[in-house]
Design an enzyme around this catalytic site. Structure first.
Site, mmCIF file in Angstrom:
data_model
loop_
_atom_site.group_PDB
_atom_site.id
_atom_site.type_symbol
_atom_site.label_atom_id
_atom_site.label_comp_id
_atom_site.label_asym_id
_atom_site.label_seq_id
_atom_site.Cartn_x
_atom_site.Cartn_y
_atom_site.Cartn_z
ATOM 1 N N CYS A 117 54.912 38.726 44.609
ATOM 2 C CA CYS A 117 54.545 38.211 43.291
ATOM 3 C C CYS A 117 55.632 38.483 42.261
ATOM 4 C CB CYS A 117 53.227 38.816 42.836
ATOM 5 S SG CYS A 117 53.220 40.631 42.783
ATOM 6 N N HIS A 147 50.265 43.648 40.239
ATOM 7 C CA HIS A 147 50.521 42.216 40.401
ATOM 8 C C HIS A 147 51.338 41.710 39.219
ATOM 9 C CE1 HIS A 147 50.063 38.202 41.884
ATOM 10 N NE2 HIS A 147 49.282 37.796 40.908
ATOM 11 N N ASN A 156 50.032 32.165 37.506
ATOM 12 C CA ASN A 156 49.954 32.977 38.713
ATOM 13 C C ASN A 156 50.831 32.375 39.816
ATOM 14 O OD1 ASN A 156 49.116 35.048 40.393
ATOM 15 N ND2 ASN A 156 46.942 34.578 40.256
#
EC number: 3.4.22.-
Length: 356
Positions: free
Chosen positions: A163, A303, A323
């Site tokens: 990520c 994250h 995201n």
């Protein structure tokens, strides 16, 4: 072995093979001519029953091109699906500020999901005092950098805790588009393979702030076309001839300072941020996310994402965040998170690059 068992195994085999896509079949293969979504749906229902929940599971598996290797795995994934479905329905009955829904992760346990989707390094070495210079200016009530055309399309990190690389490239792609008036897609894989000396760990996590430092030291980041994403740790293949962007420096937001983050998002451009994902978030569908279960310290965040704007929904101020779980997740790949409480540490490890 009973005839029923043989039938179920055949169904599972057809299901797994068919969802692999037409390219896995030769045109002369007769199976390709008869296996269609409705037949796969019926096959799954033979394994898990004829309930409404079973029908939801069958349609979920087809939509998300799931591949299950056996009847036992179909049954196992169905049980996990039911557990997640129960959680989704229970949450949505509470009338909170956000909704949960079925998505590609609904057949995964929390431990499975966490292993493959989370990857911001804990203890993110947040800046106690940032280097963003503030001025006395009234910030706009809302901001959405997508409307300015500088936010690149949503990408998908796959089964790799990378990520942090997508947060990094998202910030760089926005900065590049803003500076040069055209889009670019940059290489996450180079960061996975090459940035280890800067306290990053490929598919096992890393930080955008450290990635910016690597790119600055390295002399640039290759384009996605030249160095495509594999979603696996690999050998560094960086080529100076394929550099798409260079980093001059980066700006860090003071730990937990949401006003600084808002200022940067409002007046500069999208900002890389990190936060703590807790169990229910993987099923986020819409609305303004908030949680009392997540932490907000550098040791909590797990994250990395990209803050691309902010606004107000039903009286609740929120961050608009991009995201890296694909465009089918959440609100077309984005989510909203409550603003004003450093929710889940969203302003704990924030930074953005200056490019050349």
């Amino acid at each position: 072995m009973s005839r029923l068992s043989l039938v179920l195994i055949l169904v599972a085999g057809l299901f797994a093979t068919a969802l692999a896509g037409p390219a896995t079949f030769a045109d002369k293969n007769p199976i390709r001519q008869v296996v269609f979504p409705d037949e796969l749906e019926n096959g799954i229902l033979q394994v898990v029953g004829q309930t409404r929940s079973a029908l939801s599971f069958a349609r979920f598996a087809i939509r998300h091109r799931k591949r299950y290797d056996s009847v036992e795995e179909i049954k196992q994934r169905f049980e996990i699906f039911l557990d997640n479905l129960k959680m989704i329905r229970s949450h949505n009955r509470k009338g909170l500020s956000y909704k949960l829904g079925i998505n590609e992760f609904t057949d995964l346990t929390w431990d499975e999901f966490r292993k493959h989707k989370l990857g911001a390094s804990q203890n993110c070495s947040a800046t106690t005092k940032g280097n963003l210079k503030l001025t006395n200016v009234v910030l706009p009530e809302t901001k959405d950098w997508r409307k300015d055309g500088i936010v690149s399309p949503v990408k998908a990190q796959g089964k790799c805790g990378s990520c942090w690389t997508f947060s990094t490239t998202g910030a760089l792609e926005a900065a590049y588009a803003q500076a040069f008036g055209k889009g670019i897609s940059l290489s996450e894989q180079q960061l996975v393979d090459c940035a280890g000396a800067f306290n990053n760990f490929g598919c096992n996590g890393g930080l955008p702030s450290q990635a910016f430092e690597y790119i600055k030291f390295n002399g640039g980041l290759d384009t996605e076309e030249a160095y495509p994403y594999t979603g696996k740790n690999g050998i560094c293949k960086f080529s100076q001839a394929n550099i798409g962007v260079k980093v001059i420096s980066s700006v860090n937001i003071t730990l937990g300072a949401e006003y600084e983050l808002k200022y940067a998002v409002a007046l500069v451009r999208p900002v890389s941020v990190a936060f703590e994902v807790v169990k229910g978030f993987k099923q986020y569908k819409s609305g303004v996310y908030a949680s009392t279960e997540c932490g907000d310290t550098p040791m909590d965040v797990n994250h990395a994402v990209l803050a691309v704007g902010y606004g107000v929904e039903n009286g609740t101020p929120y961050w608009l965040i991009k995201n890296s779980w694909g465009a089918d997740w959440g609100e077309d790949g984005y989510f909203k998170m409550e603003m004003g409480k450093n929710m889940c540490g969203v302003a704990t490890c924030a930074s953005y690059p200056i490019v050349a």
